[in-house]
Design an enzyme around this catalytic site. Structure first.
Site, PDB file in Angstrom:
ATOM      1  N   ASP A  35       0.524  -1.107  -0.675  1.00 50.33           N
ATOM      2  CA  ASP A  35       0.073  -0.343  -0.050  1.00 50.33           C
ATOM      3  C   ASP A  35       0.782   1.661  -0.096  1.00 50.33           C
ATOM      4  O   ASP A  35       0.493   2.082   1.041  1.00 50.33           O
ATOM      5  CB  ASP A  35      -0.776   0.080   0.826  1.00 50.33           C
ATOM      6  N   GLU A 197     -11.262  -0.144  -3.874  1.00 49.18           N
ATOM      7  CA  GLU A 197     -10.788   0.216  -3.159  1.00 49.18           C
ATOM      8  C   GLU A 197      -9.567   1.041  -3.042  1.00 49.18           C
ATOM      9  O   GLU A 197      -8.706   1.314  -4.243  1.00 49.18           O
ATOM     10  CB  GLU A 197     -10.449  -0.938  -1.943  1.00 49.18           C
TER      11      GLU A 197
END
Length: 300
Positions: A35, A197
């Site tokens: 991420d 997402e």
């Protein structure tokens, strides 16, 4: 802190060939990180990732965040743990995807913990950071968003700040006041074709780009990154297409410019779905403003 040459990392991955996939692209960070939120502060590039637990078989064991920096995109410095669940009174699990931004000499670190969004502050991009509120900035289930994860902060040219949040096809945005820790109005829901997402918003030549992982119909993996564009940070956003297929269980990343070159930072699978690695690739735009798709080989 420790300086880590990329070439050393590539060799290390190769030595683990019996248990580690052959990535086909450079892995830039050690250990298991994912991420990546890439930011440029004072002509240095920083990557703020989440931190997967070694040997984990889910993401419940993620407990802290590091930051890495580079001057040349070749040698990276690990500045160690800058914030952790031990620094949070209101959450004790799921130290997930973060983001960070600078304003007025302060650095604001937005993080996911326990399914809610918090914000910490520091005088330095490498911390240490301190929880600014002692409570979540955005709580779960606000505006009907069940998965309150993956914060992304964007400051427009006029100084207005926006915080994007959400997952599992539910996306919201809220304006922030200049102090960056106070909300300015309610969360607004956004429609984004293909969004699953991990939204990331950046601006290039007057166009607002929203990039994000998608989960194709009928598949469990959110392994492709799509993007949409708009004339406003609040949309409406027009779907444009695919940036990358990570060939992994999932992908999540960021786009930033450093020394006149744009880059996509993203993660791929490590030895398991749950032990991910951070990679990067140069990113280019066509004359019409569309992004040129990035091709990487499948994991082997």
């Amino acid at each position: 802190m420790k300086k880590i040459p990329i070439k050393t990392l590539v060799i290390a991955v190769g030595l683990q060939a019996l248990t580690t996939p052959v990535f086909g692209q450079e892995v830039i960070l050690p250990d298991f990180h994912a991420d990546p939120s890439a930011r440029v502060f004072d002509e240095k590039l920083y990557v703020y990732p989440s931190h997967d637990a070694e040997g984990a078989r889910n993401w419940k064991g993620m407990v802290d965040w590091h930051v890495f920096s580079t001057d040349d995109m070749e040698t990276w410095t690990d500045h160690g743990v800058i914030f952790s669940l031990e620094d949070i009174a209101w959450a004790d699990e799921e130290a997930w995807a973060p983001d960070c931004i600078e304003r007025n000499g302060k650095y604001y670190f937005y993080f996911t913990a326990g399914g809610e969004i918090g914000v910490a502050v520091s005088d330095s991009p490498i911390g240490p950071f301190k929880d600014a509120l002692g409570k979540p900035l955005v709580r779960k289930h606000e505006a009907g968003i069940e998965y309150m994860i993956d914060p992304n902060v964007f400051i427009d040219d006029d100084g207005q700040a926006f915080l994007y949040v959400g997952g599992a096809k539910q996306l919201g945005v809220v304006k922030l006041k200049e102090d960056m820790i106070t909300r300015d109005g309610p969360i607004q829901r956004l429609d984004m074709k293909g969004f699953y997402e991990g939204l990331w918003v950046h601006k290039h030549n007057g166009i607002y780009y929203a990039s994000y992982p998608t989960r194709p119909p009928g598949q469990r993996e959110a392994n492709r990154m799509f993007y949409s564009t708009a004339k406003s940070p609040l949309g409406p956003f027009e779907f444009k297409g695919e940036i990358i297929d990570s060939h992994s269980f999932n992908v999540h990343g960021s786009i930033t410019e450093f020394k006149d070159q744009w880059y996509l930072f993203y993660h791929v699978e490590g030895p398991s779905h749950w032990e991910r690695r951070v990679s990067m690739a140069p990113l280019s735009y066509n004359d019409d403003g569309t992004i040129q798709p990035i091709e990487i080989p499948p994991l082997k």
